[in-house]
Design an enzyme around this catalytic site. Structure first.
Site, PDB file in Angstrom:
ATOM      1  N   THR A  11       8.710   3.833  10.092  1.00 33.53           N
ATOM      2  CA  THR A  11      10.060   4.070   9.566  1.00 33.53           C
ATOM      3  C   THR A  11      10.159   3.887   8.053  1.00 33.53           C
ATOM      4  O   THR A  11      11.193   4.180   7.461  1.00 33.53           O
ATOM      5  CB  THR A  11      11.077   3.132  10.253  1.00 33.53           C
ATOM      6  OG1 THR A  11      10.692   1.777  10.017  1.00 33.53           O
ATOM      7  CG2 THR A  11      11.139   3.399  11.742  1.00 33.53           C
ATOM      8  N   GLY A  12       9.089   3.409   7.419  1.00 37.10           N
ATOM      9  CA  GLY A  12       9.102   3.226   5.964  1.00 37.10           C
ATOM     10  C   GLY A  12       8.746   4.511   5.232  1.00 37.10           C
ATOM     11  O   GLY A  12       8.359   5.514   5.837  1.00 37.10           O
ATOM     12  N   SER A  40      13.681  -2.161  13.809  1.00 35.85           N
ATOM     13  CA  SER A  40      13.719  -0.695  13.738  1.00 35.85           C
ATOM     14  C   SER A  40      13.396  -0.044  15.071  1.00 35.85           C
ATOM     15  O   SER A  40      13.210   1.172  15.145  1.00 35.85           O
ATOM     16  CB  SER A  40      12.736  -0.195  12.680  1.00 35.85           C
ATOM     17  OG  SER A  40      13.044  -0.709  11.407  1.00 35.85           O
ATOM     18  N   ARG A  99      -8.705  -4.861   0.555  1.00 38.11           N
ATOM     19  CA  ARG A  99      -9.341  -4.008  -0.458  1.00 38.11           C
ATOM     20  C   ARG A  99     -10.537  -4.665  -1.137  1.00 38.11           C
ATOM     21  O   ARG A  99     -11.481  -3.988  -1.542  1.00 38.11           O
ATOM     22  CB  ARG A  99      -8.315  -3.616  -1.525  1.00 38.11           C
ATOM     23  CG  ARG A  99      -7.271  -2.644  -1.038  1.00 38.11           C
ATOM     24  CD  ARG A  99      -6.229  -2.388  -2.111  1.00 38.11           C
ATOM     25  NE  ARG A  99      -5.120  -1.590  -1.599  1.00 38.11           N
ATOM     26  CZ  ARG A  99      -3.927  -1.544  -2.160  1.00 38.11           C
ATOM     27  NH1 ARG A  99      -3.670  -2.260  -3.246  1.00 38.11           N
ATOM     28  NH2 ARG A  99      -2.974  -0.806  -1.630  1.00 38.11           N
ATOM     29  N   CYS A 130      -2.023   2.688  -5.235  1.00 40.72           N
ATOM     30  CA  CYS A 130      -1.572   4.036  -5.589  1.00 40.72           C
ATOM     31  C   CYS A 130      -2.007   4.454  -6.990  1.00 40.72           C
ATOM     32  O   CYS A 130      -2.442   5.589  -7.206  1.00 40.72           O
ATOM     33  CB  CYS A 130      -0.059   4.132  -5.454  1.00 40.72           C
ATOM     34  SG  CYS A 130       0.856   2.803  -6.262  1.00 40.72           S
ATOM     35  N   GLN A 157       4.882   4.290 -13.594  1.00 41.78           N
ATOM     36  CA  GLN A 157       4.932   4.284 -12.140  1.00 41.78           C
ATOM     37  C   GLN A 157       6.360   4.367 -11.603  1.00 41.78           C
ATOM     38  O   GLN A 157       7.248   3.611 -12.030  1.00 41.78           O
ATOM     39  CB  GLN A 157       4.208   3.054 -11.593  1.00 41.78           C
ATOM     40  CG  GLN A 157       2.722   3.092 -11.913  1.00 41.78           C
ATOM     41  CD  GLN A 157       1.961   1.878 -11.409  1.00 41.78           C
ATOM     42  OE1 GLN A 157       1.165   1.299 -12.146  1.00 41.78           O
ATOM     43  NE2 GLN A 157       2.181   1.474 -10.168  1.00 41.78           N
ATOM     44  N   GLY A 161       7.112   3.313  -5.572  1.00 40.53           N
ATOM     45  CA  GLY A 161       5.998   2.391  -5.398  1.00 40.53           C
ATOM     46  C   GLY A 161       6.464   1.003  -4.981  1.00 40.53           C
ATOM     47  O   GLY A 161       5.680   0.211  -4.456  1.00 40.53           O
ATOM     48  N   LYS A 215      -5.643  -5.000 -10.104  1.00 40.16           N
ATOM     49  CA  LYS A 215      -6.063  -4.125  -9.009  1.00 40.16           C
ATOM     50  C   LYS A 215      -6.777  -2.883  -9.532  1.00 40.16           C
ATOM     51  O   LYS A 215      -7.795  -2.452  -8.978  1.00 40.16           O
ATOM     52  CB  LYS A 215      -4.847  -3.687  -8.176  1.00 40.16           C
ATOM     53  CG  LYS A 215      -4.212  -4.769  -7.328  1.00 40.16           C
ATOM     54  CD  LYS A 215      -2.933  -4.224  -6.686  1.00 40.16           C
ATOM     55  CE  LYS A 215      -2.153  -5.293  -5.964  1.00 40.16           C
ATOM     56  NZ  LYS A 215      -0.849  -4.788  -5.457  1.00 40.16           N
ATOM     57  N   ARG A 236       6.754   0.219 -14.905  1.00 45.43           N
ATOM     58  CA  ARG A 236       7.683   0.854 -13.969  1.00 45.43           C
ATOM     59  C   ARG A 236       8.683   1.683 -14.768  1.00 45.43           C
ATOM     60  O   ARG A 236       9.254   1.200 -15.757  1.00 45.43           O
ATOM     61  CB  ARG A 236       8.422  -0.210 -13.157  1.00 45.43           C
ATOM     62  CG  ARG A 236       9.217   0.345 -11.999  1.00 45.43           C
ATOM     63  CD  ARG A 236       8.349   0.822 -10.853  1.00 45.43           C
ATOM     64  NE  ARG A 236       7.749  -0.273 -10.118  1.00 45.43           N
ATOM     65  CZ  ARG A 236       6.789  -0.100  -9.213  1.00 45.43           C
ATOM     66  NH1 ARG A 236       6.329   1.111  -8.941  1.00 45.43           N
ATOM     67  NH2 ARG A 236       6.285  -1.143  -8.569  1.00 45.43           N
ATOM     68  N   HIS A 243       3.657   9.016  -9.845  1.00 45.79           N
ATOM     69  CA  HIS A 243       3.099   8.150 -10.882  1.00 45.79           C
ATOM     70  C   HIS A 243       2.385   9.006 -11.934  1.00 45.79           C
ATOM     71  O   HIS A 243       1.707   9.985 -11.599  1.00 45.79           O
ATOM     72  CB  HIS A 243       2.064   7.190 -10.283  1.00 45.79           C
ATOM     73  CG  HIS A 243       2.650   6.091  -9.455  1.00 45.79           C
ATOM     74  ND1 HIS A 243       4.002   5.901  -9.285  1.00 45.79           N
ATOM     75  CD2 HIS A 243       2.030   5.097  -8.745  1.00 45.79           C
ATOM     76  CE1 HIS A 243       4.191   4.838  -8.504  1.00 45.79           C
ATOM     77  NE2 HIS A 243       3.032   4.343  -8.162  1.00 45.79           N
TER      78      HIS A 243
END
Length: 340
Positions: A11-12, A40, A99, A130, A157, A161, A215, A236, A243
């Site tokens: 649902t996201g 949800s 990751r 991303c 970005q 995000g 990251k 941002r 992005h």
């Protein structure tokens, strides 16, 4: 014969994109289920011309399912990914949790498709951040030709995000700017995002870098080459989707801008739009909804011996998240499972 596929977090923003892209790319699905949290439960999601009702992630049995695409954040992933993996379902995780685990491959299929073969250690494959995903798609073909020494990247970005809350905050603050008395104070972001830019994504670290910047450094080394030096500033900006990155690259040997342009034109996942005229470049508005990573503004950096500048734009909900996850599933199917 196709695959039995789970989408967790359906649902996201990213989960919905995963379902859309699985359908758009005609991934060989025999059966698919959309999972969500209990709040949800019963929500409807689209999968091609079908409507799926979400089921409860907390009680779902992953036994007998082939692949699970996770878009549920690190905390929930920590609980549910090992359960799915233990049940024999291969997890492709969009969170940051795995990751940097040496036993979990971090994969961008245009860059290191062979890495999927390392999935068996934990039955988990990680999807990169991303901002990293689109950058390494651009870096890899150039690195293969001239070997990259150092990358300096500044990102621009979009608020998507930061999830639906980020998009809602930009929308409400923008409307509030035009209605006296209805101004909206920052909640998701640390400062006003409407008509502003914020040089702060994720938490600050002791080094002064933010976690988002760290990251990009760590993931580029793991995906492309541990010898590449990377420094990043992540910002941002008041854009809903897409992005952008200004990337300065220093090579070990000279690479002419025309040759670089030709290399990028032939590289998988890339579209070069690079005309030296008004509008001869791609912005996030044009990239939204597209599969490609767009490269523009390719030019020599004459301030260093072997330098190049490029402008890189991509839909962060797609290549930066959902698309890359589906591509990992496709790569896994083609190289390992060979079922579809």
């Amino acid at each position: 014969m196709g695959y039995k596929v789970v989408v967790a977090g359906a649902t996201g923003n990213v989960g919905r994109e995963m379902l859309n892209i699985l359908a758009e790319r005609q991934f060989p699905v025999d059966e698919i289920v959309a999972l969500a949290s209990r709040k949800s439960l019963g929500s409807e999601c689209s999968f091609g011309d079908k409507t799926l009702k979400t089921k409860d992630l907390d009680t779902f049995d992953f036994t007998g399912w082939d692949i699970a695409l996770f878009a549920i954040g690190s905390d929930a992933t920590k609980k549910y990914a090992p359960l799915a993996a233990k049940a024999g379902c291969i997890v492709i995780d969009n969170s940051s949790l795995y990751r940097y685990d040496p036993d979990v491959p971090l994969v961008v299929p245009e860059v290191n498709p062979e890495a999927v073969e390392g999935y068996a250690k934990k039955n988990i494959i990680a999807n990169p951040n991303c901002s990293t995903a689109q950058m390494v798609v651009a870096l890899k073909p150039l690195h293969d030709r001239a070997k990259i020494k150092r990358v300096v990247v500044s990102t621009y970005q979009s608020v998507s995000g930061a999830g639906k809350e980020g998009m809602d905050e930009l929308w409400s603050q923008t409307k509030g700017m035009y209605v006296p008395g209805q101004e909206v104070a920052p909640s998701k972001f640390t400062k006003q995002i409407a008509f502003n830019v914020i040089p702060h994504i994720d938490v600050f670290m002791d080094s002064g870098d933010t976690k988002e910047e760290w990251k990009m450094v760590a993931e580029t080394k793991k995906i492309v080459d541990p010898a590449i030096k990377v420094t990043a500033t992540c910002v941002r900006v008041p854009v809903f989707v897409g992005h952008s990155e200004s990337i300065n690259i220093e090579f070990e040997e000279f690479l002419d801008e025309d040759e670089a342009r030709d290399i990028l034109r032939e590289a998988p996942g890339i579209m070069v739009v690079d005309k030296r005229e008004d509008g001869g470049y791609v912005t996030p508005v044009e990239a939204a909804g597209d599969f490609a990573t767009f490269i523009s503004r390719i030019r020599q950096d004459v301030t260093i011996e072997n330098g190049l500048n490029i402008w890189c734009v991509s839909d962060n909900l797609r290549k930066g998240a959902a698309l890359n996850a589906v591509q990992i599933a496709e790569t896994l199917g083609n190289r390992v499972l060979k079922k579809g």
